[in-house]
Design an enzyme around this catalytic site. Structure first.
Site, mmCIF file in Angstrom:
data_model
loop_
_atom_site.group_PDB
_atom_site.id
_atom_site.type_symbol
_atom_site.label_atom_id
_atom_site.label_comp_id
_atom_site.label_asym_id
_atom_site.label_seq_id
_atom_site.Cartn_x
_atom_site.Cartn_y
_atom_site.Cartn_z
ATOM 1 N N THR A 116 -19.831 23.764 40.926
ATOM 2 C CA THR A 116 -18.502 23.610 40.327
ATOM 3 C C THR A 116 -18.155 22.156 40.011
ATOM 4 O OG1 THR A 116 -17.378 23.407 42.472
ATOM 5 C CG2 THR A 116 -17.693 25.639 41.605
ATOM 6 N N ASP A 117 -17.115 22.030 39.198
ATOM 7 C CA ASP A 117 -16.567 20.707 38.916
ATOM 8 C C ASP A 117 -15.498 20.392 39.969
ATOM 9 O OD1 ASP A 117 -14.271 22.140 38.200
ATOM 10 O OD2 ASP A 117 -14.591 21.865 36.048
ATOM 11 N N ALA A 118 -14.774 19.319 39.791
ATOM 12 C CA ALA A 118 -13.772 18.894 40.773
ATOM 13 C C ALA A 118 -12.645 19.904 40.948
ATOM 14 C CB ALA A 118 -13.194 17.536 40.369
ATOM 15 N N GLY A 119 -12.449 20.777 39.958
ATOM 16 C CA GLY A 119 -11.399 21.792 40.039
ATOM 17 C C GLY A 119 -11.856 23.113 40.634
ATOM 18 N N VAL B 74 -14.194 25.041 39.347
ATOM 19 C CA VAL B 74 -14.615 25.922 38.264
ATOM 20 C C VAL B 74 -16.098 25.649 37.980
ATOM 21 C CG1 VAL B 74 -14.289 26.465 35.816
ATOM 22 C CG2 VAL B 74 -12.310 25.985 37.268
#
Length: 121
Positions: free
Chosen positions: A10-13, A15
């Site tokens: 995932t990314d920082a969010g 997602v």
């Protein structure tokens, strides 16, 4: 093939990062052949063309499923569709053309590979 989404996907969010969907598809394609004892030491498929469509994001902790279907098989290439679902919801779909290489040259797909691919039709 079912895959759990981990933090590294995932990314920082939280997602799933867009390139991970392609990696999940690659993992599922490879697994089909690994289950038949084929390891692609010197021969194998390479992606010639890929068209990806993103419908909805997967998130940290989700359990997704990659489904693979064969659309057509020709002498040296195969067209497949790989779809990623969370439960019954379509998240991602890729139309992929795979070319078979032997000694780094386009070659005829071996019959036992075609038999495996036909199981996905």
């Amino acid at each position: 093939m079912k895959i759990r989404i981990y933090y590294e996907d995932t990314d920082a969010g939280g997602v799933v990062y867009h390139t991970k969907y392609i990696a999940f598809c690659e993992r599922a394609r490879s697994e089909v052949f690994f289950q038949h004892g084929i390891k692609f030491d010197e021969d194998g498929f390479v992606v010639r063309d890929l068209q990806a469509t993103f419908y909805s994001p997967a998130k940290l902790g989700d359990l997704i499923e990659v489904k693979t279907t064969v659309d057509s098989i020709k002498r040296s290439f195969v067209n497949i569709t790989q779809s990623i679902y969370k439960e019954d919801k379509l998240l991602f779909e890729a139309k992929i053309k795979l070319v078979f290489l032997r000694d780094w040259k386009v070659s005829t797909i071996p019959k036992d590979y075609i038999d495996i691919l036909n199981e996905l039709s």
